[in-house]
Design an enzyme around this catalytic site. Structure first.
Site, PDB file in Angstrom:
ATOM      1  N   ARG A 295      23.280  -1.838  38.771  1.00 63.12           N
ATOM      2  CA  ARG A 295      22.240  -1.196  38.070  1.00 63.12           C
ATOM      3  C   ARG A 295      21.689  -1.839  36.732  1.00 63.12           C
ATOM      4  O   ARG A 295      22.712  -1.961  35.959  1.00 63.12           O
ATOM      5  CB  ARG A 295      22.805   0.401  37.936  1.00 63.12           C
ATOM      6  CG  ARG A 295      21.813   1.288  37.559  1.00 63.12           C
ATOM      7  CD  ARG A 295      22.525   2.877  37.557  1.00 63.12           C
ATOM      8  NE  ARG A 295      23.662   2.757  36.534  1.00 63.12           N
ATOM      9  CZ  ARG A 295      23.912   3.899  36.076  1.00 63.12           C
ATOM     10  NH1 ARG A 295      23.262   5.120  36.465  1.00 63.12           N
ATOM     11  NH2 ARG A 295      24.502   4.015  35.055  1.00 63.12           N
TER      12      ARG A 295
ATOM     13  N   ASP B  99      16.565  17.902  35.742  1.00 69.32           N
ATOM     14  CA  ASP B  99      17.581  17.217  35.043  1.00 69.32           C
ATOM     15  C   ASP B  99      16.767  15.920  34.659  1.00 69.32           C
ATOM     16  O   ASP B  99      16.605  15.211  35.522  1.00 69.32           O
ATOM     17  CB  ASP B  99      18.845  17.091  35.852  1.00 69.32           C
ATOM     18  CG  ASP B  99      19.827  16.299  34.878  1.00 69.32           C
ATOM     19  OD1 ASP B  99      19.643  15.516  34.027  1.00 69.32           O
ATOM     20  OD2 ASP B  99      21.089  16.709  35.364  1.00 69.32           O
TER      21      ASP B  99
ATOM     22  N   PHE C  51      23.192  13.393  40.921  1.00 68.40           N
ATOM     23  CA  PHE C  51      24.439  12.930  40.270  1.00 68.40           C
ATOM     24  C   PHE C  51      25.515  14.156  40.543  1.00 68.40           C
ATOM     25  O   PHE C  51      25.340  15.138  40.449  1.00 68.40           O
ATOM     26  CB  PHE C  51      24.166  13.035  38.670  1.00 68.40           C
ATOM     27  CG  PHE C  51      25.397  12.403  37.849  1.00 68.40           C
ATOM     28  CD1 PHE C  51      25.281  10.920  37.587  1.00 68.40           C
ATOM     29  CD2 PHE C  51      26.407  13.015  37.218  1.00 68.40           C
ATOM     30  CE1 PHE C  51      26.442  10.460  36.956  1.00 68.40           C
ATOM     31  CE2 PHE C  51      27.369  12.464  36.556  1.00 68.40           C
ATOM     32  CZ  PHE C  51      27.196  11.093  36.352  1.00 68.40           C
TER      33      PHE C  51
ATOM     34  N   TYR D  31      22.639  10.661  25.060  1.00 66.19           N
ATOM     35  CA  TYR D  31      23.457   9.362  25.015  1.00 66.19           C
ATOM     36  C   TYR D  31      22.788   8.040  25.655  1.00 66.19           C
ATOM     37  O   TYR D  31      23.548   7.026  25.590  1.00 66.19           O
ATOM     38  CB  TYR D  31      24.961   9.471  25.006  1.00 66.19           C
ATOM     39  CG  TYR D  31      25.441  10.354  26.127  1.00 66.19           C
ATOM     40  CD1 TYR D  31      25.484   9.390  27.665  1.00 66.19           C
ATOM     41  CD2 TYR D  31      25.515  11.430  26.595  1.00 66.19           C
ATOM     42  CE1 TYR D  31      25.680   9.985  28.900  1.00 66.19           C
ATOM     43  CE2 TYR D  31      25.850  12.188  27.848  1.00 66.19           C
ATOM     44  CZ  TYR D  31      26.081  11.359  28.931  1.00 66.19           C
ATOM     45  OH  TYR D  31      26.301  12.019  30.011  1.00 66.19           O
ATOM     46  N   LYS D  32      22.000   8.511  26.699  1.00 63.58           N
ATOM     47  CA  LYS D  32      21.303   7.399  27.442  1.00 63.58           C
ATOM     48  C   LYS D  32      20.189   6.806  26.790  1.00 63.58           C
ATOM     49  O   LYS D  32      20.580   6.126  25.780  1.00 63.58           O
ATOM     50  CB  LYS D  32      21.224   7.968  28.848  1.00 63.58           C
ATOM     51  CG  LYS D  32      22.370   8.423  29.653  1.00 63.58           C
ATOM     52  CD  LYS D  32      22.131   9.202  31.058  1.00 63.58           C
ATOM     53  CE  LYS D  32      23.482   9.467  31.573  1.00 63.58           C
ATOM     54  NZ  LYS D  32      23.318  10.401  32.580  1.00 63.58           N
TER      55      LYS D  32
END
Ligand SMILES: *Cc1c(COP(=O)(O)O)cnc(C)c1O
Length: 397
Positions: free
Chosen positions: A356, A184, A113, A209-210
């Site tokens: 996605r 990560d 990312f 928050y995912k």
């Protein structure tokens, strides 16, 4: 025998929406609004500053850290929460480099990312030493671990393709070369089984928050292996990571525990949401969740490919090498995602051409997957995405 992990009634999901974007922002857990209201009125409003003690606000980051630890194989007291993931990446990397003073290479991969890579670049600029950030292709990372590498910093599950690194094998390899490992877990926590203790990794970071459904801006977390916490020199030496924050000393002395990875005042409202979001996980076995996630993902691939044979699967076909998302590459993917959203099938788009779709068995079932594939088939086979209104690119994609 796998137990059902389906508990859609624990979320406020709008009727008719098929939400395939919980890998980016999880939905609102039921009870979160009431909890925030009571934190605001009953604690902040009524008790004012006394609430730091009376409502236990100051120990919330620790308690929540322990709850997250339970989902990623980390023992109590080894996970600190706060800030955002980018900040936690910086903290972990700065601490890791200090553990290998003679070495100058930070190894990541070019699928990581961007923020993780940007934070590494910023850190290198700040410390002004001749560090190099190497970013080979993900499949070449293991080979690139040499004894010049100070730190291997990887995201376990690729945000674009869903490709999953072999955490145990790469960590072993890093350690054999004398490097420090940072994982990560942004797309792993709450998505796939993770055992940090077994992995022996020095550091891990992630966001909430995912897949953990803590809401926009929910605090991040950082894990440090318990046996080396006293060797961790915090780069962000804020007062709440001090051994005695309220002694108000002029010199920094890190706390003798994972608390040294705290920085400043914790986000209490957001932590109270996360606390409710974590209640949903009580009784969820991660192995059962994984079985359900693979079932949904495999079904999705089969159903979409049956309708749209020209779409290119951008995720590994082998479920063992995939996290909890499925991506297809399509040149007009952005417009397709907009057209789907208009029809209440919500996924997202990542440049340059990735569509996605996240699979979250807590609130998705096979009917949802079949229905989503049907709508994808309509949008693509009937060229519905060509409508000009779907071509306008928003700020957040
Ligand atoms: C989502 C994500 C981030 C986002 O970082 P924030 O600081 O929370 O905005 C960082 N790294 C990875 C790998 C991610 O998936």
């Amino acid at each position: 025998m796998t137990a059902s992990v389906f508990r859609k009634d624990r979320f406020e999901l709008p009727d008719g929406v098929i939400y395939l974007d919980g890998n980016s922002l999880g939905p609102l857990p039921k009870g979160a609004v009431d909890r925030v209201a009571s934190t605001m009125q009953g604690e902040w409003g009524a008790d004012l500053i006394r609430a730091w003690n009376t409502a236990g606000w100051m120990s919330m980051p620790q308690q929540i850290g322990d709850r997250i630890g339970g989902l990623i194989g980390a023992p109590a007291g080894s996970v600190a929460t706060g800030d955002t993931l980018s900040i936690k990446v910086y903290q972990a990397l700065a601490a890791a480099l200090k553990l290998r003073p003679g070495r100058k290479v930070i190894l990541s991969d070019n699928g990581n990312f961007p923020s993780d890579l940007y934070m590494a670049q910023g850190l290198i600029g700040t410390i002004d030493k001749d560090y190099d950030l190497h970013t080979p292709a993900p499949e070449d990372v293991a080979e690139a671990i040499t004894d010049e590498v100070a730190v291997v910093m990887l995201t376990h599950v690729d945000y674009r393709t869903g490709r999953m690194h072999d955490m145990q094998a790469i960590t072993r390899r890093a350690h054999a070369a004398g490097a420090v490992m940072i994982w990560d877990l942004a797309h792993s926590a709450g998505a796939v089984p993770v055992d940090l203790t077994a992995s022996q990794t020095e550091f891990a970071v992630g966001c909430t928050y995912k897949y953990l459904n803590g809401g926009p801006g929910a605090p991040a977390f950082i894990y440090a292996r318990p046996d080396l916490i006293l060797d961790v020199q915090p780069a962000l030496s804020g007062w709440l990571g001090h051994d005695a924050p309220f002694a108000m000393e002029t010199g920094y002395r890190p706390a003798m525990s994972t608390e040294r990875l705290r920085v400043g005042t914790p986000p209490i409202l957001q932590l109270s949401v996360l606390d409710v979001a974590l209640d949903v996980w009580d009784g969820v076995d991660m192995a059962d969740l994984r079985t359900a996630s693979i079932g949904l993902s495999d079904l999705f691939i089969a159903e979409v490919e049956a309708r749209c044979p020209d779409l290119l699967l951008a995720s590994p076909r082998d479920a063992n090498q995939r996290g909890s998302q499925v991506s297809f590459a399509f040149q007009h993917g952005y417009a397709v995602i907009q057209a789907l959203s208009d029809r209440d099938v919500i996924g997202d788009f990542r440049a340059p051409d990735i569509m996605r779709f996240g699979f979250t068995p807590l609130y998705l079932d096979e009917d949802d997957v079949r229905r989503a594939a049907e709508v994808i088939g309509e949008v693509i086979n009937q060229d519905l995405w060509r409508d000009p209104k779907y071509q306008v690119v928003s700020w957040v994609t």
